[in-house]
Design a protein around this motif. Structure first.
Motif, PDB file in Angstrom:
ATOM      1  N   VAL A 255      88.270 -32.288 -20.306  1.00 10.57           N
ATOM      2  CA  VAL A 255      87.786 -31.479 -19.186  1.00 10.57           C
ATOM      3  C   VAL A 255      86.518 -32.124 -18.628  1.00 10.57           C
ATOM      4  N   THR A 256      86.532 -32.422 -17.313  1.00 10.96           N
ATOM      5  CA  THR A 256      85.393 -33.109 -16.699  1.00 10.96           C
ATOM      6  C   THR A 256      84.616 -32.242 -15.719  1.00 10.96           C
ATOM      7  N   ILE A 257      85.239 -31.201 -15.193  1.00 13.52           N
ATOM      8  CA  ILE A 257      84.534 -30.273 -14.287  1.00 13.52           C
ATOM      9  C   ILE A 257      84.958 -28.850 -14.612  1.00 13.52           C
ATOM     10  N   VAL A 258      83.973 -27.971 -14.724  1.00  7.76           N
ATOM     11  CA  VAL A 258      84.174 -26.522 -14.760  1.00  7.76           C
ATOM     12  C   VAL A 258      83.086 -25.961 -13.850  1.00  7.76           C
ATOM     13  N   ALA A 259      83.478 -25.523 -12.652  1.00  5.82           N
ATOM     14  CA  ALA A 259      82.470 -25.162 -11.657  1.00  5.82           C
ATOM     15  C   ALA A 259      83.023 -24.134 -10.687  1.00  5.82           C
ATOM     16  N   ASP A 260      82.094 -23.493  -9.958  1.00  3.57           N
ATOM     17  CA  ASP A 260      82.455 -22.546  -8.907  1.00  3.57           C
ATOM     18  C   ASP A 260      82.030 -23.170  -7.582  1.00  3.57           C
ATOM     19  N   TYR A 261      83.006 -23.617  -6.777  1.00  2.00           N
ATOM     20  CA  TYR A 261      82.750 -24.350  -5.556  1.00  2.00           C
ATOM     21  C   TYR A 261      82.942 -23.468  -4.316  1.00  2.00           C
ATOM     22  N   PHE A 262      82.318 -23.898  -3.216  1.00  2.00           N
ATOM     23  CA  PHE A 262      82.340 -23.118  -1.981  1.00  2.00           C
ATOM     24  C   PHE A 262      83.760 -22.922  -1.452  1.00  2.00           C
ATOM     25  N   PHE A 263      84.507 -23.994  -1.285  1.00  2.00           N
ATOM     26  CA  PHE A 263      85.870 -23.897  -0.778  1.00  2.00           C
ATOM     27  C   PHE A 263      86.892 -23.662  -1.887  1.00  2.00           C
ATOM     28  N   ASN A 264      86.768 -24.381  -2.987  1.00  2.00           N
ATOM     29  CA  ASN A 264      87.755 -24.316  -4.068  1.00  2.00           C
ATOM     30  C   ASN A 264      87.649 -23.053  -4.908  1.00  2.00           C
ATOM     31  N   GLY A 265      86.501 -22.391  -4.885  1.00  2.00           N
ATOM     32  CA  GLY A 265      86.268 -21.316  -5.831  1.00  2.00           C
ATOM     33  C   GLY A 265      86.133 -21.882  -7.236  1.00  2.00           C
ATOM     34  N   LYS A 266      86.451 -21.075  -8.219  1.00  2.00           N
ATOM     35  CA  LYS A 266      86.347 -21.531  -9.607  1.00  2.00           C
ATOM     36  C   LYS A 266      87.373 -22.648  -9.842  1.00  2.00           C
ATOM     37  N   THR A 267      86.898 -23.775 -10.402  1.00  2.00           N
ATOM     38  CA  THR A 267      87.675 -25.014 -10.439  1.00  2.00           C
ATOM     39  C   THR A 267      87.561 -25.698 -11.788  1.00  2.00           C
TER      40      THR A 267
ATOM     41  N   LEU B  77      90.476 -20.119  -9.206  1.00  2.00           N
ATOM     42  CA  LEU B  77      90.638 -19.445 -10.486  1.00  2.00           C
ATOM     43  C   LEU B  77      89.775 -18.189 -10.570  1.00  2.00           C
ATOM     44  N   SER B  78      90.147 -17.298 -11.484  1.00  2.00           N
ATOM     45  CA  SER B  78      89.345 -16.090 -11.710  1.00  2.00           C
ATOM     46  C   SER B  78      88.467 -16.219 -12.951  1.00  2.00           C
ATOM     47  N   ALA B  79      88.855 -17.081 -13.905  1.00  2.00           N
ATOM     48  CA  ALA B  79      88.090 -17.218 -15.153  1.00  2.00           C
ATOM     49  C   ALA B  79      88.416 -18.559 -15.794  1.00  2.00           C
ATOM     50  N   PHE B  80      87.480 -19.023 -16.641  1.00  2.00           N
ATOM     51  CA  PHE B  80      87.630 -20.285 -17.354  1.00  2.00           C
ATOM     52  C   PHE B  80      87.917 -20.042 -18.829  1.00  2.00           C
ATOM     53  N   ASP B  81      88.719 -20.922 -19.430  1.00  2.00           N
ATOM     54  CA  ASP B  81      88.962 -20.887 -20.866  1.00  2.00           C
ATOM     55  C   ASP B  81      88.482 -22.163 -21.552  1.00  2.00           C
ATOM     56  N   VAL B  82      87.807 -23.050 -20.818  1.00  2.00           N
ATOM     57  CA  VAL B  82      87.331 -24.322 -21.364  1.00  2.00           C
ATOM     58  C   VAL B  82      85.932 -24.603 -20.843  1.00  2.00           C
ATOM     59  N   ARG B  83      85.293 -25.599 -21.461  1.00  2.00           N
ATOM     60  CA  ARG B  83      83.998 -26.095 -21.012  1.00  2.00           C
ATOM     61  C   ARG B  83      84.091 -27.598 -20.769  1.00  2.00           C
ATOM     62  N   VAL B  84      83.123 -28.123 -20.000  1.00  2.00           N
ATOM     63  CA  VAL B  84      83.074 -29.563 -19.765  1.00  2.00           C
ATOM     64  C   VAL B  84      82.963 -30.296 -21.099  1.00  2.00           C
TER      65      VAL B  84
END
Length: 289
Positions: free
Chosen positions: A208-220, A236-243
């Motif tokens: 996993v290289t990115i876990v972020a909340d972006y302006f257009f992409n939303g949670k990514t 996405l609505s929620a994350f199950d991993v970390r960078v």
């Protein structure tokens, strides 16, 4: 072979997959000799994939296309194959890859025409962001381009994928998109119908290289599968991993949602090869010529 028959073969092959590099290639015991990767992935059109035969040898050739290193793996016949991503701007006609220490390999790119999609957004900022939002987008865009440009020499564990969610396909790759009547970049991924909270599964081993909340992409979430094969999941609505997490094929990395520029809950899935966004449908046996 019908789509259902192809899917059955695909499931048998995925079930027989072995650990990369410890035994024969994972497709070797079930695929027709020397044909499986080419038959499954070779769709040489703008936004598609070209599979090129590089011959046999003891080491993988080093291949570049448009300045980016290309994924190279062995097929069932023990011949090396370059799996070249062709972005939507690739010109039809003759193209070539450079091969270190060898002559260039030339191939032909066909023509594919993509449909239009017109979307109405309530949030006008997702059509014309203000200067602060534009600056945020540019920072986030650069982060994503750096992730797409990554090339790890290991992997990938597999190049034939299962869908990340079980929902039906909605918006296909390559659509010319108009938001509130204004044309924007073509659709760079594949959308799946998925209720908020649906588990999103990674299609191959990776980091996993990115876990972020972006302006257009939303949670990514971005996952690097090795050799320039990158997948991205967004809205996405929620994350199950970390960078930095290592994930295995089938692991849950996130939950679908409607964050960012989205009109409702769904999953947007990107596949990138040698820094080119390509049609994910190719990898799941759903490509439409």
């Amino acid at each position: 072979m019908s789509y259902s028959e192809t899917s059955q073969v695909r499931r048998r092959l995925l079930g027989a997959a072995t650990v990369w590099g410890l035994t024969a290639p994972w497709w070797a015991h079930a695929a027709p000799q020397g044909t499986f990767i080419e038959r499954s992935l070779n769709r040489p059109v703008p936004g598609g994939v070209a599979v090129l035969d590089l011959g046999a040898g003891s080491q993988a050739p080093v291949v570049h296309f448009n300045g980016h290193r290309v994924l190279v793996i062995q097929d069932a016949d023990q011949r090396w194959k370059a799996i070249v991503g062709l972005d939507l701007k690739t010109q039809p006609g003759s193209q070539s890859v450079s091969v270190q220490g060898q002559s260039a390999v030339t191939f032909q790119v066909g023509i594919k025409r993509y449909r239009e999609q017109r979307i109405t957004l309530k949030n006008k900022a997702h059509v014309n962001p203000d200067p602060q939002q534009q600056a945020r987008f540019e920072r986030e865009y650069e982060e994503q381009m750096q992730a797409y440009a990554s090339f790890r020499t290991e992997g990938p564990s597999n190049v034939i994928f299962e869908k990340p969610v079980s929902g039906r396909l909605t918006s296909p790759f390559g659509l010319r998109r108009f938001f509130n009547g204004e044309e924007r970049n073509p659709h760079s991924g594949l959308d799946f119908a998925a209720a908020t909270g649906t588990a999103v599964k990674v299609p191959a081993d990776g980091i996993v290289t990115i876990v972020a909340d972006y302006f257009f992409n939303g949670k990514t979430v971005f996952v690097d599968h090795g050799q320039g094969l990158i997948t991205m999941f967004c809205h996405l609505s929620a994350f199950d991993v970390r960078v930095g997490d290592s994930v295995r094929k089938g692991d849950i990395v996130a939950r679908s949602g409607a964050t960012g520029r989205a009109t409702g809950p769904h999953l947007h899935w990107n596949v990138s090869l040698n820094h080119a966004r390509v049609d994910p449908a190719i990898f799941i046996g759903a490509f439409q010529p």
